[in-house]
Design a protein around this motif. Structure first.
Motif, PDB file in Angstrom:
ATOM      1  N   TYR A  48       0.834  -1.194   0.000  1.00  0.00           N
ATOM      2  CA  TYR A  48       0.000   0.000   0.000  1.00  0.00           C
ATOM      3  C   TYR A  48       0.877   1.255   0.000  1.00  0.00           C
ATOM      4  N   GLY A  49       1.977   1.229   0.747  1.00  0.00           N
ATOM      5  CA  GLY A  49       2.907   2.363   0.757  1.00  0.00           C
ATOM      6  C   GLY A  49       3.524   2.601  -0.608  1.00  0.00           C
ATOM      7  N   VAL A  50       3.912   1.526  -1.282  1.00  0.00           N
ATOM      8  CA  VAL A  50       4.470   1.641  -2.633  1.00  0.00           C
ATOM      9  C   VAL A  50       3.419   2.230  -3.573  1.00  0.00           C
ATOM     10  N   ALA A  51       2.194   1.754  -3.466  1.00  0.00           N
ATOM     11  CA  ALA A  51       1.115   2.236  -4.333  1.00  0.00           C
ATOM     12  C   ALA A  51       0.825   3.711  -4.079  1.00  0.00           C
ATOM     13  N   LEU A  52       0.821   4.131  -2.810  1.00  0.00           N
ATOM     14  CA  LEU A  52       0.568   5.537  -2.504  1.00  0.00           C
ATOM     15  C   LEU A  52       1.639   6.450  -3.087  1.00  0.00           C
ATOM     16  N   GLN A  53       2.878   5.982  -3.089  1.00  0.00           N
ATOM     17  CA  GLN A  53       3.957   6.803  -3.641  1.00  0.00           C
ATOM     18  C   GLN A  53       3.839   6.948  -5.155  1.00  0.00           C
ATOM     19  N   ALA A  59      -7.514   6.793  -4.103  1.00  0.00           N
ATOM     20  CA  ALA A  59      -8.449   5.846  -4.730  1.00  0.00           C
ATOM     21  C   ALA A  59      -7.737   4.981  -5.766  1.00  0.00           C
ATOM     22  N   GLU A  60      -6.869   5.591  -6.558  1.00  0.00           N
ATOM     23  CA  GLU A  60      -6.116   4.836  -7.559  1.00  0.00           C
ATOM     24  C   GLU A  60      -5.174   3.837  -6.878  1.00  0.00           C
ATOM     25  N   ALA A  61      -4.559   4.255  -5.783  1.00  0.00           N
ATOM     26  CA  ALA A  61      -3.659   3.369  -5.038  1.00  0.00           C
ATOM     27  C   ALA A  61      -4.428   2.168  -4.497  1.00  0.00           C
ATOM     28  N   VAL A  66      -5.851  -3.662  -4.728  1.00  0.00           N
ATOM     29  CA  VAL A  66      -6.858  -4.729  -4.826  1.00  0.00           C
ATOM     30  C   VAL A  66      -6.597  -5.578  -6.072  1.00  0.00           C
ATOM     31  N   GLN A  67      -6.341  -4.930  -7.202  1.00  0.00           N
ATOM     32  CA  GLN A  67      -6.079  -5.666  -8.442  1.00  0.00           C
ATOM     33  C   GLN A  67      -4.813  -6.516  -8.333  1.00  0.00           C
ATOM     34  N   ALA A  68      -3.800  -5.997  -7.663  1.00  0.00           N
ATOM     35  CA  ALA A  68      -2.546  -6.752  -7.507  1.00  0.00           C
ATOM     36  C   ALA A  68      -2.769  -8.005  -6.654  1.00  0.00           C
ATOM     37  N   TYR A  69      -3.534  -7.883  -5.570  1.00  0.00           N
ATOM     38  CA  TYR A  69      -3.793  -9.059  -4.738  1.00  0.00           C
ATOM     39  C   TYR A  69      -4.677 -10.081  -5.456  1.00  0.00           C
ATOM     40  N   LEU A  70      -5.635  -9.596  -6.238  1.00  0.00           N
ATOM     41  CA  LEU A  70      -6.451 -10.532  -7.026  1.00  0.00           C
ATOM     42  C   LEU A  70      -5.577 -11.264  -8.037  1.00  0.00           C
ATOM     43  N   ALA A  71      -4.656 -10.530  -8.660  1.00  0.00           N
ATOM     44  CA  ALA A  71      -3.728 -11.164  -9.601  1.00  0.00           C
ATOM     45  C   ALA A  71      -2.849 -12.178  -8.876  1.00  0.00           C
TER      46      ALA A  71
END
Length: 184
Positions: A48-53, A59-61, A66-71
């Motif tokens: 989540y920290g990587v995504a926020l950066q 919202a995009e993060a 979510v998409q990464a964990y589903l993958a």
């Protein structure tokens, strides 16, 4: 003391965090839903920290996480623990769903940010819908999402049947009116 006595008294090495992450990924490959929650608890703050950066907004993060964990859940069979770092594999999946991220983050460069509680709920719901798609007819899963799986074909068929019955009812009413008018 013999050499065998000294080796028997050694403490086992503690499991590395990466081994726990790899074990959770492999369990996801066996379609074990609790493994995804364990994976999220182990890696969620860093991912989540990587995504926020890298994301333009929160919202995009969240959506990309979510998409990464589903993958990760769907592609866990492709993960090979001996070939690389499990966290890097997850960050590579995140990079696929987040345009601002070019690849795995360098160790120590990502902030560790506790994801909001509703992020797990979003992930859990998304996983449930994915499993619906996989295990039952796609039309039922689409209806569970509130979408008609084939709106054109179904709507035309229903409309055609309704027109038929309305026409038949109108003919019957006209027939009764005509019969009543001639009888009086």
């Amino acid at each position: 003391m013999t050499p065998s006595d000294t080796t028997a008294k050694r403490k086992p090495e503690p499991r590395r965090r990466d081994d726990d992450i790899a074990a959770a990924i492999l369990a996801c490959g066996r379609d074990e839903r609790p493994a995804l929650q364990a994976l999220f608890k182990l890696t969620g703050p860093r991912l989540y920290g990587v995504a926020l950066q890298a994301a333009q907004n929160r919202a995009e993060a969240e959506q990309s996480v979510v998409q990464a964990y589903l993958a990760a859940f769907n592609e866990a069979q492709t993960f090979e623990p001996g070939k690389g770092d499990a966290m890097s594999w997850l960050e590579g999946l995140l990079a696929r769903h987040l345009p601002g991220l070019t690849g795995p983050a360098k160790p120590g460069s990502a902030k560790v940010v506790e994801p909001p509680a509703e992020l797990w709920q979003k992930l859990d719901i998304a996983l449930g819908l994915k499993r619906l798609d996989r295990h039952i007819k796609p039309g039922v899963a689409a209806q569970a999402r509130g979408r008609d799986p084939m709106p054109n074909a179904n709507d035309r068929s229903i409309e055609r049947q309704l027109r038929f019955w309305r026409t038949l009812a109108a003919i019957a009413v006209i027939g009764f009116v005509a019969a009543a008018a001639t009888a009086t």
